[in-house]
Design a protein around this motif. Structure first.
Motif: not given
Length: 164
Positions: A85-95, A129-133
Motif C-alpha cells: 500500500m506504499g504510495t506508488p502501489c496505492f495510486v495505481r489501485g492497490a486499495d 516501486c517499479g513493479l507497482a502495484p
C-alpha cells in the motif's frame, strides 16, 4: 526456560541455530528471521526465549519485532497474501486490489481466516516501486497487478501447492 505451548523440537531447532552462531552480538534480526521461519510467527513466548538465549532484554526483542513490518506476532495462514500500500502501489489501485482479495478469499485485511488457510495483510512498502502495484504471496512477488488479475494470482499460488 519452560515451553508449554509449542513443540519442544521447534525450540531445539532454534537453539541449535543460535548455538551455531560465531557471536551473539548483532544476531537479533537474523535470529528473529530464523525463528519466524521455524514457528511461522513470533509470539511472546518465542521472543522471551530468544531474549534469554541472546542475553538481552525481552523489551529489546519486542521493540525490534514490533518495529519491522516483516515480523509478525500473530499466526498466519497457509497462504500469506500481502498487498503493498506504499504510495506508488496505492495510486495505481492497490486499495481496490486489496478489497478484491478480501472478497475472493473471504478474509479481511490484517486477519487470518478461521480455517487457517489465508492471511491477508496490507504492507506499508515492499521496496519494489517499479513493479507497482505489488502483491506478495508466500514470498513470491507478483508485479503490475490489476484488480482483474486477482483471480489469476489466487489460481497461480493454489496451483503451486496443490497438484492439478
Amino acid at each position: 526456560m519452560a515451553q508449554t505451548s509449542y513443540d519442544k523440537t521447534l525450540f531445539d531447532k532454534l537453539d541449535a541455530h543460535i548455538d551455531s552462531l560465531p557471536t551473539k552480538q548483532g544476531a537479533l534480526i537474523p535470529v528473529l528471521h530464523k525463528a519466524q521461519d521455524i514457528f511461522g510467527y513470533l509470539p511472546f513466548e518465542v521472543q522471551n526465549h530468544i531474549a534469554h538465549k541472546l542475553e538481552i532484554p525481552s523489551s529489546k526483542v519486542y521493540g525490534v519485532v514490533s518495529f519491522y513490518s516483516f515480523f509478525t506476532m500473530t499466526k498466519k495462514g497457509k497462504y500469506r497474501v500481502n498487498v503493498c500500500m506504499g504510495t506508488p502501489c496505492f495510486v495505481r489501485g492497490a486499495d481496490k486490489i486489496l478489497a478484491k482479495f478480501e472478497t475472493a478469499l473471504g478474509v479481511k485485511s490484517g486477519t487470518t481466516g478461521e480455517d487457517g488457510e489465508y492471511s491477508l495483510d496490507a504492507l506499508r512498502c515492499v521496496g519494489a516501486c517499479g513493479l507497482a502495484p505489488v502483491v506478495i504471496v508466500n514470498g513470491k512477488v507478483y508485479g503490475r497487478i490489476a484488480e482483474a488479475d486477482v483471480d489469476n494470482v489466487i489460481k497461480d499460488f493454489l496451483a503451486e501447492v496443490e497438484p492439478a
